[in-house]
Design a protein around this motif. Structure first.
Motif, PDB file in Angstrom:
ATOM      1  N   LEU A  94      56.012   9.900  89.994  1.00 48.03           N
ATOM      2  CA  LEU A  94      56.453   9.711  91.377  1.00 48.03           C
ATOM      3  C   LEU A  94      56.932  11.034  91.967  1.00 48.03           C
ATOM      4  O   LEU A  94      56.676  11.335  93.140  1.00 48.03           O
ATOM      5  N   ALA A  95      57.597  11.847  91.154  1.00 45.06           N
ATOM      6  CA  ALA A  95      58.010  13.173  91.606  1.00 45.06           C
ATOM      7  C   ALA A  95      56.793  14.023  91.949  1.00 45.06           C
ATOM      8  O   ALA A  95      56.780  14.753  92.966  1.00 45.06           O
ATOM      9  N   GLU A  96      55.762  13.937  91.142  1.00 47.40           N
ATOM     10  CA  GLU A  96      54.539  14.703  91.395  1.00 47.40           C
ATOM     11  C   GLU A  96      53.825  14.185  92.638  1.00 47.40           C
ATOM     12  O   GLU A  96      53.230  14.961  93.393  1.00 47.40           O
ATOM     13  N   LEU A  97      53.869  12.872  92.846  1.00 42.26           N
ATOM     14  CA  LEU A  97      53.286  12.305  94.064  1.00 42.26           C
ATOM     15  C   LEU A  97      53.991  12.864  95.289  1.00 42.26           C
ATOM     16  O   LEU A  97      53.354  13.174  96.302  1.00 42.26           O
ATOM     17  N   GLY A  98      55.310  13.009  95.203  1.00 42.81           N
ATOM     18  CA  GLY A  98      56.058  13.598  96.308  1.00 42.81           C
ATOM     19  C   GLY A  98      55.639  15.024  96.603  1.00 42.81           C
ATOM     20  O   GLY A  98      55.457  15.405  97.764  1.00 42.81           O
ATOM     21  N   ARG A  99      55.463  15.808  95.548  1.00 42.67           N
ATOM     22  CA  ARG A  99      55.031  17.194  95.742  1.00 42.67           C
ATOM     23  C   ARG A  99      53.644  17.246  96.388  1.00 42.67           C
ATOM     24  O   ARG A  99      53.400  18.015  97.326  1.00 42.67           O
ATOM     25  N   GLY A 100      52.730  16.397  95.902  1.00 39.69           N
ATOM     26  CA  GLY A 100      51.392  16.373  96.480  1.00 39.69           C
ATOM     27  C   GLY A 100      51.404  15.939  97.938  1.00 39.69           C
ATOM     28  O   GLY A 100      50.635  16.460  98.761  1.00 39.69           O
ATOM     29  N   ALA A 101      52.277  15.001  98.268  1.00 37.35           N
ATOM     30  CA  ALA A 101      52.384  14.542  99.659  1.00 37.35           C
ATOM     31  C   ALA A 101      52.893  15.662 100.559  1.00 37.35           C
ATOM     32  O   ALA A 101      52.374  15.877 101.666  1.00 37.35           O
ATOM     33  N   ALA A 102      53.912  16.377 100.087  1.00 40.02           N
ATOM     34  CA  ALA A 102      54.450  17.486 100.879  1.00 40.02           C
ATOM     35  C   ALA A 102      53.387  18.555 101.105  1.00 40.02           C
ATOM     36  O   ALA A 102      53.249  19.087 102.225  1.00 40.02           O
ATOM     37  N   GLU A 103      52.626  18.853 100.075  1.00 42.83           N
ATOM     38  CA  GLU A 103      51.570  19.859 100.202  1.00 42.83           C
ATOM     39  C   GLU A 103      50.475  19.380 101.147  1.00 42.83           C
ATOM     40  O   GLU A 103      49.921  20.179 101.919  1.00 42.83           O
TER      41      GLU A 103
END
Length: 216
Positions: A94-103
């Protein structure tokens, strides 16, 4: 990707400086996985709860947290305003999903997303205009929508009143706001019941808000 039966496909929209709405960002398969995960995370201990404000009122949307527990107006490692249990950990995926969304929204994030606030809206739930200002980090906020469509009101950084923009957030939509819009007021004035994709088996709306705490 827009559904094939959408007459006027929705496109990426800038809501303000550093604030972007990306329709259909989550695939149907990702939505199904997230709904199933939310059902598991919402169970006690440290599960779905009614949030009470310092003035004695209660939010109409119910909430649970991962990583850090939010309460008005701070963070803790336990559910200090509920059952007192340790908050469930923030899943790495979920943390990685957040990073991908921000990018995907054009932001670069140097820190890991370590907070998830998950709000559940039934047909009568609302969220008043507020700012996400209890974090020590200025990393962008990531907001994922699942289930029923919600009317998202995105305002300005100075006041809870106009100017603001209302946009319908459907299941799978992404909103990211950071930079000059990181502390913009925003809320959900209403939910449109019965609009969730039938395959989700969800009555109501789930909103997953991902943040970087900066709390170490």
């Amino acid at each position: 990707m827009a559904p094939a039966d959408e007459l006027f496909p929705r496109t990426r929209t800038v809501l303000g400086p550093g604030a972007v709405h990306l329709p259909h960002w989550l695939t149907p398969e990702e939505q199904l996985r997230l709904v199933a995960a939310c059902r598991a995370w919402a169970r006690p201990p440290a599960g779905l709860r009614l949030v009470r404000t310092p003035g004695g009122g209660a939010m109409t949307a119910r909430q649970f947290c991962l990583g850090w527990h939010w309460y008005p107006y701070g963070y803790a490692r336990t559910v200090v305003d509920g059952d007192g249990a340790p908050v469930k950990p923030m899943p790495a995926a979920l943390a990685e999903l957040g990073r991908g969304a921000a990018e995907a929204a054009g932001h670069t994030v140097g820190e890991a997303y370590d907070i998830a606030l998950v709000n559940f809206y039934d047909a009568d739930a609302r969220m008043g205009m507020h700012r996400d200002s209890d974090e020590k980090s200025d990393a962008p906020v990531v907001s994922l929508s699942l289930g029923d469509t919600g009317v998202f009101r995105f305002g300005n950084t100075r006041t809870r009143t106009k100017p603001y923009t209302d946009v319908e957030l459907r299941s799978g939509d992404l909103v990211v706001f950071g930079g000059p819009s990181r502390l913009a007021y925003h809320g959900v004035p209403r939910v449109l019941p019965g609009t969730a994709p039938p395959e989700l088996g969800l009555t109501g709306r789930l909103n997953i808000t991902l943040r970087v705490s900066g709390l170490g």
